[in-house]
Write a protein that holds these residues in place. Sequence first.
Motif, PDB file in Angstrom:
ATOM      1  N   ALA A 170       0.816  -1.214   0.000  1.00  0.00           N
ATOM      2  CA  ALA A 170       0.000   0.000   0.000  1.00  0.00           C
ATOM      3  C   ALA A 170       0.847   1.260   0.000  1.00  0.00           C
ATOM      4  O   ALA A 170       0.471   2.270  -0.597  1.00  0.00           O
ATOM      5  N   ASP A 171       1.995   1.233   0.662  1.00  0.00           N
ATOM      6  CA  ASP A 171       2.821   2.424   0.774  1.00  0.00           C
ATOM      7  C   ASP A 171       3.781   2.603  -0.389  1.00  0.00           C
ATOM      8  O   ASP A 171       4.592   3.522  -0.386  1.00  0.00           O
ATOM      9  N   GLN A 172       3.704   1.729  -1.397  1.00  0.00           N
ATOM     10  CA  GLN A 172       4.579   1.911  -2.552  1.00  0.00           C
ATOM     11  C   GLN A 172       4.269   3.243  -3.226  1.00  0.00           C
ATOM     12  O   GLN A 172       3.124   3.638  -3.369  1.00  0.00           O
ATOM     13  N   ALA A 173       5.317   3.944  -3.660  1.00  0.00           N
ATOM     14  CA  ALA A 173       5.125   5.249  -4.288  1.00  0.00           C
ATOM     15  C   ALA A 173       4.345   5.111  -5.587  1.00  0.00           C
ATOM     16  O   ALA A 173       4.514   4.154  -6.331  1.00  0.00           O
ATOM     17  N   GLN A 174       3.483   6.117  -5.859  1.00  0.00           N
ATOM     18  CA  GLN A 174       2.689   6.100  -7.080  1.00  0.00           C
ATOM     19  C   GLN A 174       3.554   6.232  -8.318  1.00  0.00           C
ATOM     20  O   GLN A 174       3.298   5.607  -9.340  1.00  0.00           O
ATOM     21  N   ILE A 175       4.557   7.096  -8.268  1.00  0.00           N
ATOM     22  CA  ILE A 175       5.319   7.415  -9.466  1.00  0.00           C
ATOM     23  C   ILE A 175       6.713   6.824  -9.377  1.00  0.00           C
ATOM     24  O   ILE A 175       7.485   7.148  -8.485  1.00  0.00           O
ATOM     25  N   SER A 176       7.028   5.955 -10.309  1.00  0.00           N
ATOM     26  CA  SER A 176       8.372   5.413 -10.420  1.00  0.00           C
ATOM     27  C   SER A 176       9.267   6.439 -11.092  1.00  0.00           C
ATOM     28  O   SER A 176       8.840   7.195 -11.960  1.00  0.00           O
ATOM     29  N   LEU A 177      10.542   6.452 -10.704  1.00  0.00           N
ATOM     30  CA  LEU A 177      11.495   7.341 -11.352  1.00  0.00           C
ATOM     31  C   LEU A 177      11.533   7.090 -12.849  1.00  0.00           C
ATOM     32  O   LEU A 177      11.694   7.998 -13.654  1.00  0.00           O
ATOM     33  N   TYR A 178      11.365   5.829 -13.263  1.00  0.00           N
ATOM     34  CA  TYR A 178      11.414   5.500 -14.673  1.00  0.00           C
ATOM     35  C   TYR A 178      10.263   6.121 -15.449  1.00  0.00           C
ATOM     36  O   TYR A 178      10.319   6.268 -16.664  1.00  0.00           O
ATOM     37  N   LEU A 179       9.154   6.462 -14.752  1.00  0.00           N
ATOM     38  CA  LEU A 179       7.986   7.021 -15.421  1.00  0.00           C
ATOM     39  C   LEU A 179       7.931   8.536 -15.307  1.00  0.00           C
ATOM     40  O   LEU A 179       7.060   9.162 -15.896  1.00  0.00           O
ATOM     41  N   SER A 180       8.819   9.130 -14.540  1.00  0.00           N
ATOM     42  CA  SER A 180       8.772  10.575 -14.321  1.00  0.00           C
ATOM     43  C   SER A 180       9.948  11.254 -15.008  1.00  0.00           C
ATOM     44  O   SER A 180      10.743  11.944 -14.391  1.00  0.00           O
ATOM     45  N   ALA A 181      10.087  11.011 -16.294  1.00  0.00           N
ATOM     46  CA  ALA A 181      11.207  11.550 -17.057  1.00  0.00           C
ATOM     47  C   ALA A 181      11.150  13.071 -17.099  1.00  0.00           C
ATOM     48  O   ALA A 181      10.078  13.656 -17.121  1.00  0.00           O
ATOM     49  N   PRO A 182      12.319  13.733 -17.132  1.00  0.00           N
ATOM     50  CA  PRO A 182      12.329  15.185 -17.212  1.00  0.00           C
ATOM     51  C   PRO A 182      11.839  15.654 -18.568  1.00  0.00           C
ATOM     52  O   PRO A 182      11.773  14.867 -19.515  1.00  0.00           O
ATOM     53  N   PRO A 183      11.509  16.925 -18.687  1.00  0.00           N
ATOM     54  CA  PRO A 183      11.046  17.438 -19.965  1.00  0.00           C
ATOM     55  C   PRO A 183      12.089  17.197 -21.055  1.00  0.00           C
ATOM     56  O   PRO A 183      13.293  17.354 -20.819  1.00  0.00           O
ATOM     57  N   PRO A 184      11.662  16.829 -22.245  1.00  0.00           N
ATOM     58  CA  PRO A 184      12.592  16.525 -23.335  1.00  0.00           C
ATOM     59  C   PRO A 184      13.556  17.656 -23.640  1.00  0.00           C
ATOM     60  O   PRO A 184      14.681  17.418 -24.062  1.00  0.00           O
ATOM     61  N   GLU A 185      13.138  18.910 -23.414  1.00  0.00           N
ATOM     62  CA  GLU A 185      14.008  20.025 -23.767  1.00  0.00           C
ATOM     63  C   GLU A 185      15.238  20.120 -22.868  1.00  0.00           C
ATOM     64  O   GLU A 185      16.225  20.770 -23.239  1.00  0.00           O
ATOM     65  N   ASP A 186      15.209  19.512 -21.691  1.00  0.00           N
ATOM     66  CA  ASP A 186      16.381  19.573 -20.830  1.00  0.00           C
ATOM     67  C   ASP A 186      17.233  18.335 -21.053  1.00  0.00           C
ATOM     68  O   ASP A 186      17.128  17.338 -20.334  1.00  0.00           O
ATOM     69  N   ARG A 187      18.072  18.405 -22.024  1.00  0.00           N
ATOM     70  CA  ARG A 187      18.865  17.241 -22.415  1.00  0.00           C
ATOM     71  C   ARG A 187      19.868  16.833 -21.351  1.00  0.00           C
ATOM     72  O   ARG A 187      20.110  15.637 -21.140  1.00  0.00           O
ATOM     73  N   LEU A 188      20.459  17.788 -20.678  1.00  0.00           N
ATOM     74  CA  LEU A 188      21.495  17.463 -19.691  1.00  0.00           C
ATOM     75  C   LEU A 188      20.915  16.585 -18.580  1.00  0.00           C
ATOM     76  O   LEU A 188      21.489  15.548 -18.244  1.00  0.00           O
ATOM     77  N   VAL A 189      19.784  17.000 -18.009  1.00  0.00           N
ATOM     78  CA  VAL A 189      19.177  16.219 -16.928  1.00  0.00           C
ATOM     79  C   VAL A 189      18.713  14.866 -17.452  1.00  0.00           C
ATOM     80  O   VAL A 189      18.901  13.838 -16.796  1.00  0.00           O
TER      81      VAL A 189
END
Length: 334
Positions: free
Chosen positions: A199-218
Amino acid sequence: MDSSRRVLIVAYDNAQILDIASPSSALDIANWFGASPPYSIELGTLGGRATRSSAGIWVGGGQDLETVGGFLDTLLVVGGLGCEGAAADERLLAQVRRLAENSRRVASVCTGAYVLAAAGLLDDRRATTHWRWGERLAERHPSVAVDVDPIRIRDGNVYTSAGVTSALDLTLELIEDDHGPTLARAVARELVTQVHRPADQAQISLYLSAPPPEDRLVRDLMGYVVGHVAEDLSPSALAARAGVSVRHLTRLFGAHLATTPARAVRVARTEAAAQLVRNSGLPMAAIARRCGFGSAETMRQAFLDRYGVTGDTLRRMPDMPAPRVAPRHETLVP
């Protein structure tokens, strides 16, 4: 005492069809596998009329909410894009309040929490909803302790869950509460899904929360982090790799990931470790080393912070066994 557990699923126009289908299908399959007492599944709408889901698919009318009587085992309100309209419909809210008084437990899927909150059923309770809609829910209902990190929350006899697919996790939990883990795992196996997530697992995985495409460095740095979790991923090492100062790197991560470089790395390592815990027989200390943790204890604390369970607990969750009771209409199952 009734010979079945009555479950009433409340729907409205522009509801998410998966919020209806996932709970009803899982409960139906629980009946195939001998749930005793079995579930009696009903769909309820105002006037008993058919409703148009947000996908454009019409769902046939069921029970007229205004005429539903008797005791309900579970009252479940679905979510979807129509949640705000539903939460503003006083006729619907009046029926939800009335039915909740005669229900053993009350639940919502996704933004169905908007309806429960508008009906006053979440006052002074902790609740969750889809992460995108949580802030608005908290602003409208300050008496509700909204927490959008976990995928589901139980507060007394009221259950709330996060977005869409968490409807299945919620329903598997209800089945386990009612009939035990063996049946819940059999249902999960039939649905070709894993045992329900903690139940306490986080809703958003890091793999699904990609940064905006325009920020290539991040974006490029996080791609590197995910693929090299065992390496030196300190802020200074990442800054050197990107050719920027640590201060600038920290500003970029704050702006595009709403976190610090160190925290982003910790999440990536924790998720990589979770995969190895579930899919390998490696000792915890070996997994900790492979994923860049200083020790097994450091990894253990990361698991608790991220998922609410330890790695040992996650590993002990058994594979779903084959069902012991054949479905009554097995020939209809592909």
